[in-house]
Design a protein around this motif. Sequence first.
Motif, PDB file in Angstrom:
ATOM      1  N   THR A  16       2.295 -17.636  12.738  1.00 30.06           N
ATOM      2  CA  THR A  16       1.022 -18.001  12.105  1.00 30.06           C
ATOM      3  C   THR A  16       0.767 -19.501  12.157  1.00 30.06           C
ATOM      4  OG1 THR A  16       2.034 -18.254   9.921  1.00 30.06           O
ATOM      5  CG2 THR A  16       1.186 -16.059  10.488  1.00 30.06           C
ATOM      6  N   ARG A  17       1.805 -20.274  12.486  1.00 30.39           N
ATOM      7  CA  ARG A  17       1.770 -21.744  12.513  1.00 30.39           C
ATOM      8  C   ARG A  17       1.641 -22.344  11.110  1.00 30.39           C
ATOM      9  NH1 ARG A  17      -1.315 -23.193  18.270  1.00 30.39           N
ATOM     10  NH2 ARG A  17      -0.442 -21.403  19.384  1.00 30.39           N
ATOM     11  N   ASP A  18       1.975 -21.554  10.099  1.00 33.00           N
ATOM     12  CA  ASP A  18       2.043 -22.037   8.716  1.00 33.00           C
ATOM     13  C   ASP A  18       3.491 -21.907   8.270  1.00 33.00           C
ATOM     14  OD1 ASP A  18       1.918 -22.553   6.015  1.00 33.00           O
ATOM     15  OD2 ASP A  18       0.391 -21.042   5.568  1.00 33.00           O
ATOM     16  N   VAL A  19       4.220 -23.033   8.287  1.00 34.59           N
ATOM     17  CA  VAL A  19       5.657 -22.964   8.017  1.00 34.59           C
ATOM     18  C   VAL A  19       5.937 -22.468   6.607  1.00 34.59           C
ATOM     19  CG1 VAL A  19       5.925 -25.356   7.232  1.00 34.59           C
ATOM     20  CG2 VAL A  19       7.825 -24.206   8.392  1.00 34.59           C
ATOM     21  N   SER A  20       4.993 -22.651   5.680  1.00 36.31           N
ATOM     22  CA  SER A  20       5.217 -22.165   4.311  1.00 36.31           C
ATOM     23  C   SER A  20       5.225 -20.645   4.250  1.00 36.31           C
ATOM     24  CB  SER A  20       4.162 -22.732   3.355  1.00 36.31           C
ATOM     25  OG  SER A  20       2.866 -22.323   3.733  1.00 36.31           O
ATOM     26  N   ASN A  21       4.753 -19.985   5.308  1.00 35.66           N
ATOM     27  CA  ASN A  21       4.789 -18.527   5.327  1.00 35.66           C
ATOM     28  C   ASN A  21       6.219 -18.002   5.352  1.00 35.66           C
ATOM     29  OD1 ASN A  21       2.814 -16.509   5.101  1.00 35.66           O
ATOM     30  ND2 ASN A  21       3.145 -15.862   7.211  1.00 35.66           N
ATOM     31  N   VAL A  22       7.148 -18.803   5.867  1.00 32.14           N
ATOM     32  CA  VAL A  22       8.561 -18.403   5.825  1.00 32.14           C
ATOM     33  C   VAL A  22       8.993 -18.191   4.380  1.00 32.14           C
ATOM     34  CG1 VAL A  22      10.925 -19.136   6.319  1.00 32.14           C
ATOM     35  CG2 VAL A  22       9.114 -19.567   8.000  1.00 32.14           C
ATOM     36  N   THR A  23       8.643 -19.106   3.518  1.00 35.80           N
ATOM     37  CA  THR A  23       9.009 -18.990   2.104  1.00 35.80           C
ATOM     38  C   THR A  23       8.279 -17.818   1.453  1.00 35.80           C
ATOM     39  OG1 THR A  23       9.432 -21.354   1.972  1.00 35.80           O
ATOM     40  CG2 THR A  23       9.073 -20.210  -0.103  1.00 35.80           C
ATOM     41  N   ARG A  24       7.024 -17.614   1.790  1.00 38.33           N
ATOM     42  CA  ARG A  24       6.277 -16.490   1.221  1.00 38.33           C
ATOM     43  C   ARG A  24       6.943 -15.162   1.567  1.00 38.33           C
ATOM     44  NH1 ARG A  24       1.924 -19.566   3.387  1.00 38.33           N
ATOM     45  NH2 ARG A  24       0.858 -20.725   1.727  1.00 38.33           N
ATOM     46  N   ILE A  25       7.362 -15.026   2.817  1.00 38.91           N
ATOM     47  CA  ILE A  25       8.005 -13.775   3.251  1.00 38.91           C
ATOM     48  C   ILE A  25       9.322 -13.566   2.511  1.00 38.91           C
ATOM     49  CG2 ILE A  25       9.089 -12.626   5.223  1.00 38.91           C
ATOM     50  CD1 ILE A  25       6.957 -14.063   6.989  1.00 38.91           C
ATOM     51  N   ILE A  26      10.118 -14.624   2.401  1.00 36.98           N
ATOM     52  CA  ILE A  26      11.400 -14.507   1.699  1.00 36.98           C
ATOM     53  C   ILE A  26      11.170 -14.177   0.224  1.00 36.98           C
ATOM     54  CG2 ILE A  26      13.442 -15.786   0.934  1.00 36.98           C
ATOM     55  CD1 ILE A  26      13.242 -17.335   3.625  1.00 36.98           C
ATOM     56  N   ASN A  27      10.215 -14.853  -0.393  1.00 33.74           N
ATOM     57  CA  ASN A  27       9.924 -14.585  -1.811  1.00 33.74           C
ATOM     58  C   ASN A  27       9.483 -13.146  -2.028  1.00 33.74           C
ATOM     59  OD1 ASN A  27      10.547 -17.189  -2.554  1.00 33.74           O
ATOM     60  ND2 ASN A  27       8.432 -17.877  -2.756  1.00 33.74           N
ATOM     61  N   ARG A  28       8.754 -12.595  -1.086  1.00 30.61           N
ATOM     62  CA  ARG A  28       8.203 -11.245  -1.220  1.00 30.61           C
ATOM     63  C   ARG A  28       9.206 -10.160  -0.854  1.00 30.61           C
ATOM     64  NH1 ARG A  28       2.663 -10.005  -1.187  1.00 30.61           N
ATOM     65  NH2 ARG A  28       2.336  -7.751  -1.439  1.00 30.61           N
ATOM     66  N   PHE A  29       9.957 -10.382   0.234  1.00 31.53           N
ATOM     67  CA  PHE A  29      10.759  -9.289   0.781  1.00 31.53           C
ATOM     68  C   PHE A  29      12.262  -9.559   0.800  1.00 31.53           C
ATOM     69  CE2 PHE A  29       6.606  -9.070   3.056  1.00 31.53           C
ATOM     70  CZ  PHE A  29       6.123  -7.934   2.416  1.00 31.53           C
ATOM     71  N   GLY A  30      12.669 -10.759   0.392  1.00 30.12           N
ATOM     72  CA  GLY A  30      14.096 -11.062   0.403  1.00 30.12           C
ATOM     73  C   GLY A  30      14.680 -10.900   1.789  1.00 30.12           C
ATOM     74  N   ASN A  31      15.741 -10.137   1.901  1.00 27.61           N
ATOM     75  CA  ASN A  31      16.435  -9.934   3.166  1.00 27.61           C
ATOM     76  C   ASN A  31      15.923  -8.729   3.944  1.00 27.61           C
ATOM     77  OD1 ASN A  31      18.496 -11.094   4.795  1.00 27.61           O
ATOM     78  ND2 ASN A  31      19.834  -9.348   4.340  1.00 27.61           N
ATOM     79  N   ARG A  32      14.945  -8.022   3.369  1.00 28.84           N
ATOM     80  CA  ARG A  32      14.459  -6.786   3.997  1.00 28.84           C
ATOM     81  C   ARG A  32      13.735  -7.051   5.318  1.00 28.84           C
ATOM     82  NH1 ARG A  32      12.847  -3.512   6.796  1.00 28.84           N
ATOM     83  NH2 ARG A  32      11.843  -1.492   6.369  1.00 28.84           N
TER      84      ARG A  32
END
Length: 305
Positions: free
Chosen positions: A168-184
């Motif tokens: 997506t070219r939004d590096v903060s999306n990495v944190t959003r994904i981890i916050n939402r789904f953890g290791n899944r």
Amino acid sequence: MGIVWEGVMPAVTTKFNNIDELDLRMFKINIDAQLDAGVHGIVLGGTLGEASTLTDDEKRILTRETVAHVKGKVPVLINIAEQTTKDAIESAKKAEDDGAQALMMLPPMRYKSGDRETVAYFTAVAKSTRLPIMVYNNPVDYKVEVSLEMFEQLLQSCPNIEAVKESTRDVSNVTRIINRFGNRLKIMTGVDTLALESLLMGANGWIAGLVCAFPKETVAIYELQKVGRIEEALKIYRWFLPLLELDINPKLVQNIKLAEVYTGLGTENVRAPRLPLSGKEREHVIQIIENSLKSRPEIPDYKAI
């Protein structure tokens, strides 16, 4: 069929000879360089692989030849980029029959599917195959975004959707994904110019482009940051950035194939309507490559880490 979603996985270019046929000899030279550098997987038929120009038979040949050549050293993935759900399901079946260990998968091509249609498309394909799937989320280039809410639906109903190629070219999306789904949901960054930033924010790996021409530098960045040797990784990454920017360009295929020529790992042959670079555009890319080669850094012995 399991796959470890981590490390550097090159989205390899497809090699063609002078009469527009697959050049398997040069292709395997490049694959050997990737394996020697210590990559963690091989991705076939992506954007860099000129997927939209390949015939079905060519995709199958590439899959079979790569699987046979790597001999289980790393997993082989192939990209699915189809216009219809029916064709995507058939492509997944062929990939499984041909020995691929996982799939990378784009939303439907050409038609800009809505959220419900996109979820239905991924779901239908995922339920048709045993192969693990990495969703390629690239709304910048392909105009369809897989939102966190859409991933929520997919992960609940499709256990074999395991990873995302985060482009997506939004590096903060990495944190959003981890916050939402953890290791899944494993995260493989797909933007060369945000790779180290994404890895430091928690991405599991890197689906890389310039690795096609510079495999050791790419793997070194990953391995060094993984063990906390950030300054050493940064030194290589800062040197690498002008080259990495060749990946976020409409002519990324031509750019990277030209870089492969300079490092002895490919040819400039592309499939029409693409044409090799010319004029000032070519001069600009050559200047970047030549300047980078003059200052190419010494790489630490990352394999001994």
